[in-house]
Design a protein around this motif. Structure first.
Motif, short mmCIF file in Angstrom:
data_model
loop_
_atom_site.label_atom_id
_atom_site.label_comp_id
_atom_site.label_asym_id
_atom_site.label_seq_id
_atom_site.Cartn_x
_atom_site.Cartn_y
_atom_site.Cartn_z
N GLY A 146 0.98 -0.71 -0.28
CA GLY A 146 0.21 -0.09 0.16
C GLY A 146 1.26 1.25 0.05
O GLY A 146 -0.31 2.16 0.39
N ASP A 147 2.04 1.45 -0.89
CA ASP A 147 3.42 2.05 -0.40
C ASP A 147 3.23 3.10 -1.77
O ASP A 147 3.65 1.91 -2.62
N PRO A 148 2.78 4.22 -2.28
CA PRO A 148 3.62 4.72 -3.83
C PRO A 148 4.78 5.06 -3.82
O PRO A 148 4.96 4.55 -5.25
N VAL A 149 5.33 4.85 -2.67
CA VAL A 149 7.44 4.75 -3.19
C VAL A 149 8.25 4.12 -2.06
O VAL A 149 7.89 4.23 -0.73
N GLY A 150 9.00 3.97 -2.93
CA GLY A 150 10.25 2.78 -1.31
C GLY A 150 11.20 3.18 -1.87
O GLY A 150 11.82 3.39 -2.56
N ILE A 151 11.95 2.56 -1.10
CA ILE A 151 13.79 2.29 -1.26
C ILE A 151 14.44 0.89 -1.70
O ILE A 151 13.82 0.46 -0.85
N ALA A 152 15.57 1.16 -2.54
CA ALA A 152 15.75 0.15 -3.04
C ALA A 152 16.93 -0.06 -1.48
O ALA A 152 17.98 0.85 -1.68
N SER A 153 16.82 -1.29 -0.99
CA SER A 153 18.05 -2.36 -0.61
C SER A 153 19.71 -2.90 -1.19
O SER A 153 20.57 -2.24 -0.92
N ALA A 154 19.02 -3.39 -2.21
CA ALA A 154 19.98 -3.84 -2.52
C ALA A 154 19.86 -4.39 -4.60
O ALA A 154 17.97 -4.70 -4.14
N PRO B 154 29.07 6.59 -4.78
CA PRO B 154 27.67 6.11 -3.79
C PRO B 154 26.30 6.22 -4.82
O PRO B 154 25.99 7.72 -5.26
N THR B 155 25.26 5.54 -4.78
CA THR B 155 24.14 5.04 -5.82
C THR B 155 22.70 4.78 -4.32
O THR B 155 23.55 3.70 -3.87
N ALA B 156 21.74 4.90 -5.44
CA ALA B 156 20.84 5.30 -4.31
C ALA B 156 19.42 4.99 -5.60
O ALA B 156 19.67 4.98 -6.58
N MET B 157 18.78 4.06 -4.79
CA MET B 157 17.47 3.90 -6.01
C MET B 157 16.13 3.93 -4.70
O MET B 157 16.36 4.16 -4.24
N LEU B 158 15.07 4.83 -5.62
CA LEU B 158 13.94 5.30 -5.11
C LEU B 158 12.26 4.61 -6.76
O LEU B 158 12.59 4.70 -7.82
N PHE B 159 12.16 3.53 -5.74
CA PHE B 159 10.36 3.08 -6.90
C PHE B 159 9.75 2.80 -6.13
O PHE B 159 9.06 3.81 -5.36
N VAL B 160 8.23 3.32 -7.26
CA VAL B 160 7.46 3.30 -7.76
C VAL B 160 6.55 2.88 -7.79
O VAL B 160 7.18 1.35 -8.73
#
Length: 445
Positions: free
Chosen positions: A214-222, A403-409
Motif C-alpha cells: 500500500g505504499d506509493p514509493v519505496g527505497i531500494a536496498s540491494a 555512492p548510488t541509491a534508488m527510489l521505486f514507484v
C-alpha cells in the motif's frame, strides 16, 4: 556568531518548461509499435535518436547545460559540471522489445519534473545538479545490458564494446557512427565519476511489493546478483517427414528439457530462471534443427543460490544431451554480482523521507534477505519502505565507483518489460515529490 550570506535560488529556465503530463505525452509516441502497443527504442536507432532529441529539448527549455559524454550518455547540468560533489539523477530512455512506457522513462521525466518542483520551492543549491540519460541500458540490440554506464565505470572496455554486434551483424561502432556519434572516444570516464558525489535513480517497481504494502514509493536496498548464459545445443539437421523418431538427434528436445529443468531448479533454490530468447537453425517447419541456441537469465537473492541454480540447470542440460546424442556448450555472456547500495546514502534517503506517512507491510520471503518484498528497519514502523529487486540498473553498475541509491514507484500490475507495465498519475506525482525532497536534501543542505 554571524549568519552565512544567503545563497541565490536556482535560476529559472528561459521559458516555461513542460509539466510532467506534457513531457509524458510528448515522449509517449516515440518508438511505439502500433501493432503491439509496446516500445522498440533500441540503441542507436531512429527511435533512440528521437528520444535523445526529446531529452536535449527538455534540458534546453530549462536553461540547463547540455552535453554528451564520450560513451554517448546524455547530461543536463544545473551549475558548474566541473565543480565536483555533484548530485545526479536520471535513468534511461531505451527499451526491451515491445517494452512498457515506464521502465526507464519514468525516472528521466521525474528528474526534470523534480527540478521544476525545486525551482517552484525556491530551492537554494549548494552543489551542482545533473540529470542523465544512460545509453543502451536494456541491451536489446547488442545483447549486453547497461553498455553506457558499464563503459563509463570501466566495467566494459572499449575493445569489448567494439566487438558487440546486433542480430544483423552490425557492430556497435558502426551503429554509433550511423547515429552521428564517434565510437573512437569510447572508454572509462573516471574524471566524470570523480565529480559526482551521489547518484539517485528513480524507477518504476518491477514487481508488486509496493502494491501489496500500500505504499506509493519505496527505497531500494540491494540488487540481486544476476547474469545471462547462452546454451548451444548441436544436433543433426534432417527431414521432418522421413526421419524415424529413433534415428533423430533433435536438439529441440534437449532444449525443451533444459527449459523445464530451469523452472524446477529455480523453485528449489528460491531463485529466478528464464529462457526468454531462442534461435533455431535452419529454422524450417519441415526440418529437424541442427542447432538450438537458448539464452538463460537467472537471478537470486545471494551468490550461493545463483551458483546453485545455474549449475543445476547446466547439469540437467548435459545429462539430457548425453542421453540424446546432442553436443551442448554453455557460455556466460554477462554477470553482475550483488549490489548493496551504499548504506550511508540509503540511510540518508530514509531520513529525508522517513516522516512520510506509510503503512505496515509484509517483509521479504525470508527474514534477513533482500528478496523482492518490503522491509522496514523496525517492526511495525510507519514510513518509507525498503525493498530489494531482481532487476539490474545503471545505479547498480555505477555503485562500484560512486555512492548510488534508488527510489521505486508502485506498479499496480506488477508487470514489467511489457505494455501492461503501469503506474497511476497519483503515484507518479508522489515519486516526483519524493525525488524532489531527496535532491533538495542532498544538493541544498
Amino acid at each position: 556568531m554571524t549568519s552565512p550570506a544567503p545563497r541565490p535560488p536556482a535560476p529559472a529556465g528561459p521559458s516555461a518548461p513542460a509539466s510532467f503530463q506534457e513531457m509524458w505525452r510528448d515522449l509517449a509516441p516515440l518508438g511505439r509499435d502500433p501493432g503491439s502497443g509496446g516500445y522498440r527504442r533500441y540503441a542507436w536507432t531512429a527511435a533512440d535518436t528521437d528520444c535523445r532529441a526529446w531529452f536535449r529539448a527538455q534540458a534546453e527549455d530549462r536553461g540547463l547545460t547540455y552535453e554528451v559524454d564520450r560513451n554517448g550518455n546524455q547530461w543536463a547540468w544545473l551549475g558548474d559540471p566541473l565543480a565536483g560533489d555533484a548530485v545526479v539523477t536520471g535513468s534511461h530512455l531505451d527499451s526491451v522489445p515491445d517494452g512498457g512506457a515506464f521502465d526507464g522513462p519514468l525516472g528521466v521525466v521525474s528528474s526534470f519534473a523534480a527540478l521544476d518542483e525545486l525551482r517552484r520551492r525556491g530551492a537554494r543549491f549548494t552543489k551542482p545538479l545533473a540529470i542523465s540519460n544512460f545509453g543502451d541500458e536494456e541491451g536489446a540490440r547488442f545483447g549486453l545490458a547497461c553498455v553506457g554506464s558499464r563503459l563509463t565505470a570501466g566495467r566494459l572496455t572499449a575493445a569489448q564494446a567494439h566487438e558487440l554486434r546486433d542480430g544483423d551483424g552490425v557492430p556497435l561502432p558502426k551503429a554509433m557512427e550511423a547515429a552521428g556519434y564517434d565510437p573512437a572516444t569510447l572508454g572509462p570516464d573516471p574524471e566524470r565519476l570523480a565529480r559526482i558525489g551521489a547518484f539517485v535513480e528513480l524507477h518504476v517497481e518491477q514487481g508488486r511489493a509496493l502494491d501489496l504494502s500500500g505504499d506509493p514509493v519505496g527505497i531500494a536496498s540491494a540488487i540481486w546478483p544476476h547474469g545471462r548464459w547462452r546454451f548451444d545445443f548441436h544436433g543433426e539437421a534432417n527431414h521432418a517427414g522421413t526421419t524415424r523418431l529413433a534415428d533423430r538427434r533433435d536438439p529441440m528436445l534437449t532444449y525443451a528439457e533444459t527449459v523445464l529443468a530451469a523452472r524446477r531448479e529455480a523453485e528449489l533454490a528460491g531463485a529466478l530462471a528464464t529462457f526468454g530468447k531462442v534461435s533455431v537453425e535452419p529454422n524450417g517447419v519441415n526440418a529437424i534443427p541442427s542447432l538450438v541456441r537458448g539464452w538463460l537469465d537467472s537471478r537470486a537473492a545471494d551468490q550461493s543460490a545463483l551458483d546453485t541454480v545455474v549449475a543445476a540447470i547446466e547439469a540437467a542440460a548435459r545429462e539430457a544431451a548425453d542421453r540424446t546424442g546432442i553436443d551442448v556448450r554453455v557460455v556466460r555472456e554477462s554477470f553482475t554480482p550483488v549490489v548493496e547500495f551504499e548504506h550511508a546514502l540509503r540511510d540518508e534517503l530514509g531520513r529525508i523521507l522517513g516522516d512520510r506517512p506509510g503503512t505496515d507491510c509484509p517483509g521479504p520471503d525470508r527474514p534477513g534477505t533482500d528478496r523482492p518484498g518490503v522491509d522496514r528497519p523496525e517492526a511495525g514502523r510507519r514510513g518509507i519502505p525498503v525493498l530489494g529487486t531482481g532487476a539490474g540498473h545503471d545505479a547498480g553498475i555505477l555503485s562500484g565507483s560512486i555512492p548510488t541509491a534508488m527510489l521505486f514507484v508502485r506498479n499496480p500490475t506488477g508487470v514489467s518489460h511489457s505494455p501492461a507495465e503501469s503506474a497511476t498519475e497519483d503515484d507518479c506525482a508522489a515519486g516526483v515529490l519524493a525525488l524532489a525532497d531527496v535532491l533538495e536534501g542532498l544538493a541544498c543542505p
